[in-house]
Structures are given as structure tokens and as C-alpha cells.
Write a protein that holds these residues in place. Structure first.
Motif, PDB file in Angstrom:
ATOM      1  N   LYS A  36      -1.599  -5.081   2.878  1.00 49.22           N
ATOM      2  CA  LYS A  36      -0.381  -5.832   3.194  1.00 49.22           C
ATOM      3  C   LYS A  36       0.230  -5.495   4.539  1.00 49.22           C
ATOM      4  O   LYS A  36       1.042  -6.248   5.062  1.00 49.22           O
ATOM      5  N   LEU A  38      -1.320  -4.038   7.689  1.00 44.83           N
ATOM      6  CA  LEU A  38      -2.224  -3.577   8.734  1.00 44.83           C
ATOM      7  C   LEU A  38      -1.807  -4.183  10.065  1.00 44.83           C
ATOM      8  O   LEU A  38      -1.704  -5.398  10.194  1.00 44.83           O
ATOM      9  N   LYS A  39      -1.552  -3.303  11.048  1.00 43.34           N
ATOM     10  CA  LYS A  39      -1.121  -3.793  12.354  1.00 43.34           C
ATOM     11  C   LYS A  39      -2.165  -3.548  13.423  1.00 43.34           C
ATOM     12  O   LYS A  39      -2.103  -4.134  14.496  1.00 43.34           O
ATOM     13  N   LEU A  41      -5.771  -2.348  12.336  1.00 44.40           N
ATOM     14  CA  LEU A  41      -7.023  -2.715  11.672  1.00 44.40           C
ATOM     15  C   LEU A  41      -6.995  -4.188  11.265  1.00 44.40           C
ATOM     16  O   LEU A  41      -5.926  -4.758  11.047  1.00 44.40           O
ATOM     17  N   MET A  50     -12.656   0.440   4.998  1.00 43.36           N
ATOM     18  CA  MET A  50     -11.284   0.965   4.927  1.00 43.36           C
ATOM     19  C   MET A  50     -11.313   2.386   4.358  1.00 43.36           C
ATOM     20  O   MET A  50     -10.681   3.283   4.917  1.00 43.36           O
ATOM     21  N   MET A  54     -10.020   5.745   6.425  1.00 40.30           N
ATOM     22  CA  MET A  54      -8.950   6.595   5.896  1.00 40.30           C
ATOM     23  C   MET A  54      -9.451   8.005   5.585  1.00 40.30           C
ATOM     24  O   MET A  54      -8.790   8.988   5.886  1.00 40.30           O
ATOM     25  N   GLU A  55     -10.644   8.078   5.007  1.00 42.20           N
ATOM     26  CA  GLU A  55     -11.198   9.400   4.724  1.00 42.20           C
ATOM     27  C   GLU A  55     -11.478  10.154   6.020  1.00 42.20           C
ATOM     28  O   GLU A  55     -11.265  11.353   6.107  1.00 42.20           O
ATOM     29  N   LEU A  61      -8.367  15.373  10.766  1.00 42.46           N
ATOM     30  CA  LEU A  61      -7.085  16.042  11.012  1.00 42.46           C
ATOM     31  C   LEU A  61      -6.855  17.206  10.048  1.00 42.46           C
ATOM     32  O   LEU A  61      -5.856  17.911  10.154  1.00 42.46           O
ATOM     33  N   VAL A  63      -6.217  17.021   6.809  1.00 40.86           N
ATOM     34  CA  VAL A  63      -5.081  16.719   5.922  1.00 40.86           C
ATOM     35  C   VAL A  63      -5.560  15.823   4.780  1.00 40.86           C
ATOM     36  O   VAL A  63      -6.716  15.409   4.766  1.00 40.86           O
ATOM     37  N   ASN A  64      -4.679  15.526   3.829  1.00 38.37           N
ATOM     38  CA  ASN A  64      -5.053  14.524   2.833  1.00 38.37           C
ATOM     39  C   ASN A  64      -4.161  13.294   2.967  1.00 38.37           C
ATOM     40  O   ASN A  64      -3.299  13.240   3.856  1.00 38.37           O
ATOM     41  N   CYS A  68       0.204  11.099   5.472  1.00 36.35           N
ATOM     42  CA  CYS A  68       0.688   9.843   6.062  1.00 36.35           C
ATOM     43  C   CYS A  68       1.264   8.867   5.033  1.00 36.35           C
ATOM     44  O   CYS A  68       1.978   7.948   5.411  1.00 36.35           O
ATOM     45  N   VAL A  83       1.523   1.233   1.534  1.00 37.66           N
ATOM     46  CA  VAL A  83       2.004   0.111   2.352  1.00 37.66           C
ATOM     47  C   VAL A  83       3.139   0.521   3.293  1.00 37.66           C
ATOM     48  O   VAL A  83       3.185   0.103   4.442  1.00 37.66           O
ATOM     49  N   LYS A  90       2.328   8.469   9.769  1.00 36.28           N
ATOM     50  CA  LYS A  90       1.582   7.214   9.702  1.00 36.28           C
ATOM     51  C   LYS A  90       1.819   6.400  10.972  1.00 36.28           C
ATOM     52  O   LYS A  90       0.887   5.843  11.544  1.00 36.28           O
ATOM     53  N   ARG A  94      -1.021   5.380  13.763  1.00 37.82           N
ATOM     54  CA  ARG A  94      -1.302   4.000  14.178  1.00 37.82           C
ATOM     55  C   ARG A  94      -1.380   3.908  15.704  1.00 37.82           C
ATOM     56  O   ARG A  94      -2.274   3.276  16.251  1.00 37.82           O
TER      57      ARG A  94
HETATM   58  C1  HEC Z   1      -3.378  10.474   9.671  1.00 35.90           C
HETATM   59  C2  HEC Z   1      -2.705   9.467   8.872  1.00 35.90           C
HETATM   60  C3  HEC Z   1      -3.396   8.845   7.693  1.00 35.90           C
HETATM   61  C4  HEC Z   1      -4.086   9.462   6.670  1.00 35.90           C
HETATM   62  C5  HEC Z   1      -4.379  10.957   6.499  1.00 35.90           C
HETATM   63  C6  HEC Z   1      -4.446   8.432   5.754  1.00 35.90           C
HETATM   64  N1  HEC Z   1      -4.009   7.212   6.189  1.00 35.90           N
HETATM   65 FE1  HEC Z   1      -4.109   5.446   5.194  1.00 35.90          FE
HETATM   66  N2  HEC Z   1      -3.200   4.501   6.772  1.00 35.90           N
HETATM   67  C7  HEC Z   1      -2.820   5.110   7.951  1.00 35.90           C
HETATM   68  C8  HEC Z   1      -2.384   4.096   8.894  1.00 35.90           C
HETATM   69  C9  HEC Z   1      -1.900   4.345  10.318  1.00 35.90           C
HETATM   70  C10 HEC Z   1      -2.492   2.851   8.230  1.00 35.90           C
HETATM   71  C11 HEC Z   1      -2.143   1.468   8.808  1.00 35.90           C
HETATM   72  C12 HEC Z   1      -3.255   0.971   9.739  1.00 35.90           C
HETATM   73  C13 HEC Z   1      -2.886  -0.299  10.488  1.00 35.90           C
HETATM   74  O1  HEC Z   1      -1.705  -0.576  10.684  1.00 35.90           O
HETATM   75  O2  HEC Z   1      -3.810  -1.038  10.896  1.00 35.90           O
HETATM   76  C14 HEC Z   1      -2.990   3.140   6.883  1.00 35.90           C
HETATM   77  C15 HEC Z   1      -3.195   2.196   5.891  1.00 35.90           C
HETATM   78  C16 HEC Z   1      -3.706   2.472   4.631  1.00 35.90           C
HETATM   79  C17 HEC Z   1      -3.890   1.487   3.583  1.00 35.90           C
HETATM   80  C18 HEC Z   1      -3.511   0.010   3.656  1.00 35.90           C
HETATM   81  C19 HEC Z   1      -2.132  -0.215   3.043  1.00 35.90           C
HETATM   82  C20 HEC Z   1      -1.687  -1.675   3.180  1.00 35.90           C
HETATM   83  O3  HEC Z   1      -1.765  -2.415   2.186  1.00 35.90           O
HETATM   84  O4  HEC Z   1      -1.301  -2.054   4.293  1.00 35.90           O
HETATM   85  C21 HEC Z   1      -4.466   2.124   2.520  1.00 35.90           C
HETATM   86  C22 HEC Z   1      -4.863   1.515   1.175  1.00 35.90           C
HETATM   87  C23 HEC Z   1      -4.645   3.506   2.911  1.00 35.90           C
HETATM   88  N3  HEC Z   1      -4.158   3.688   4.187  1.00 35.90           N
HETATM   89  C24 HEC Z   1      -5.218   4.462   2.101  1.00 35.90           C
HETATM   90  C25 HEC Z   1      -5.406   5.797   2.476  1.00 35.90           C
HETATM   91  C26 HEC Z   1      -6.084   6.775   1.645  1.00 35.90           C
HETATM   92  C27 HEC Z   1      -6.665   6.506   0.268  1.00 35.90           C
HETATM   93  C28 HEC Z   1      -6.059   7.943   2.348  1.00 35.90           C
HETATM   94  C29 HEC Z   1      -6.659   9.285   1.953  1.00 35.90           C
HETATM   95  C30 HEC Z   1      -8.102   9.278   1.727  1.00 35.90           C
HETATM   96  C31 HEC Z   1      -5.381   7.689   3.607  1.00 35.90           C
HETATM   97  N4  HEC Z   1      -4.998   6.383   3.645  1.00 35.90           N
HETATM   98  C32 HEC Z   1      -5.168   8.650   4.580  1.00 35.90           C
HETATM   99  C33 HEC Z   1      -2.817   6.458   8.197  1.00 35.90           C
HETATM  100  C34 HEC Z   1      -3.381   7.418   7.385  1.00 35.90           C
END
Ligand code: HEC
Ligand code: HEC
Length: 143
Positions: A36, A38-39, A41, A50, A54-55, A61, A63-64, A68, A83, A90, A94
Motif C-alpha cells: 500500500k 511503496l514510494k 519500489l 519483496m 526486505m531480508e 544492517l 537488524v530485524n 523499521c 505500511v 524506515k 527509503r
Molecule cells: C532498514 C529498514 C527496513 C527493514 C530492516 C525492513 N524494512 Fe520493510 N520496508 C522498508 C522501507 C523503506 C519500505 C518502503 C519502500 C518503498 O517506499 O518503496 C518497506 C516496506 C515494506 C513492506 C510493504 C508495506 C506496504 O504495504 O507498503 C513490507 C511488507 C515490508 N517492508 C516487510 C518487511 C519485513 C518482513 C522485514 C523483515 C524481514 C522488513 N520489511 C525489514 C524498510 C525496512
């Protein structure tokens, strides 16, 4: 005379029964998650890519997901809000992603596509080296 015929009916009845059982046990078609907020990606990014992105953020970094994405707990129910942009990390991540794409493009002539099916030369690990804030101790550093 009638006996083999009867057996056939019983057997085919059984086959239909088994087939229905298999069909019923099959998991329903997996629903594609809709992202919902994504700015950077692509909204068309696959589930698999995806997860990969994210992994990789987490591993690179050190972290888990909670670094974020904030968690909320209502009673015994524990959920993570992917979201929201509430956490600063986070929002920084981005921007870092934007910067990383620009570095690849400008200095290495690699255009990363936003569905993340391409791989760059520069990625978070290049600077972060498994740490949330990249700090490399430099011996007797002058800079
Ligand atoms: C270092 C920061 C960071 C970590 C750690 C991280 N994320 Fe994210 N995540 C982001 C960012 C930044 C976005 C938005 C990307 C964009 O705007 O295109 C995002 C977006 C998402 C979204 C999309 C949400 C939506 O509907 O817009 C999901 C699902 C998600 N992450 C799952 C995870 C999961 C599961 C993990 C752990 C395995 C994780 N993320 C770890 C930074 C992180
Ligand atoms: C060219 C080097 C470089 C790259 C590539 C890079 N970062 Fe960073 N990042 C930094 C630096 C330097 C800081 C510390 C900034 C500061 O101290 O204010 C930082 C800080 C951060 C922070 C804030 C951490 C905190 O606790 O304050 C996050 C989150 C982050 N980066 C995520 C990412 C993600 C995700 C990627 C990959 C998409 C990435 N970075 C790629 C250099 C980089």
C-alpha cells in the motif's frame, strides 16, 4: 455375470471420492499481497523479490524488521505494521535506497529496476557492513 460390473461401479465411485478429497485438500490459490505504501519500489514487485529486498536490508544492517516497522500488541495479538512511515529508520532507509540507486546509475552505469530484478554493484552492505550505522574504525585517521 454381474459381479465384475458391480466391482467396477464400486471402484469408480471410490476413485471419484478420492479425487474430490484431493481437490478439497488443495490450498486455495495464493493471493498476491497488495503493498500500500511503496514510494521507491515498484508496486508490481513480486512477493519473492519483496521478501528478498526486505531480508537483505535486515542482514546488511544487522537488524530485524522491527528496526523499521513498528509492532503493536493488542491483548495477545502481536502484529507488525509494515505500511506506516512512523519510524524514522524506515524513512531514512527509503532515502538510502534512492541514494543507492543513484550511485549505481551515476558511477557504475547500472540501472536498478524498481521491481528489484536487477542487482547493483553498490548495495547497503557496501557501507553498512552489517551495522545499523556504518562505523569503521580507522587507525590514526586524519579524516
Ligand atoms: C532498514 C529498514 C527496513 C527493514 C530492516 C525492513 N524494512 Fe520493510 N520496508 C522498508 C522501507 C523503506 C519500505 C518502503 C519502500 C518503498 O517506499 O518503496 C518497506 C516496506 C515494506 C513492506 C510493504 C508495506 C506496504 O504495504 O507498503 C513490507 C511488507 C515490508 N517492508 C516487510 C518487511 C519485513 C518482513 C522485514 C523483515 C524481514 C522488513 N520489511 C525489514 C524498510 C525496512
Ligand atoms: C554510500 C554509503 C551508504 C550506503 C550505500 C547506504 N548507507 Fe545507510 N547510512 C550511511 C551513513 C554514512 C549513515 C549514517 C548517517 C548519520 O550518521 O547521520 C547511514 C545511516 C542509515 C540509517 C540510519 C541508522 C541509524 O540508526 O541512525 C539507515 C536506516 C540506513 N542507513 C539504511 C540504509 C539502507 C536500507 C541502505 C541500502 C538501501 C543503505 N542505508 C545504504 C551510508 C550508506
Amino acid at each position: 455375470m454381474t459381479r465384475p460390473y458391480k466391482k467396477m461401479i464400486v471402484l469408480s465411485g471410490l476413485a471419484v471420492f478420492i479425487l474430490l478429497g484431493i481437490l478439497a485438500a488443495r490450498p486455495p490459490e495464493e493471493e498476491k499481497p497488495v503493498y500500500k505504501n511503496l514510494k521507491v519500489l515498484s508496486k508490481k514487485i513480486s512477493d519473492r523479490d519483496m521478501d528478498y529486498v526486505m531480508e537483505s536490508f535486515g542482514v546488511q544492517l544487522g537488524v530485524n524488521c522491527l528496526f523499521c516497522h513498528p509492532s503493536t500488541q493488542i491483548g495477545y495479538q502481536f502484529t507488525i505494521d509494515y505500511v506506516t512511515d512512523k519510524l524514522e529508520n524506515k524513512r531514512i532507509a527509503r532515502d538510502m535506497l534512492r541514494m543507492t540507486m543513484q550511485l549505481n546509475k551515476k558511477y557504475f552505469n547500472i540501472k536498478l529496476n524498481r521491481a528489484m530484478t536487477t542487482r547493483g554493484r553498490i548495495w547497503c552492505r557496501t557501507c553498512h557492513y552489517g551495522k545499523p550505522v556504518p562505523i569503521l574504525p580507522l587507525p590514526k585517521s586524519k579524516i
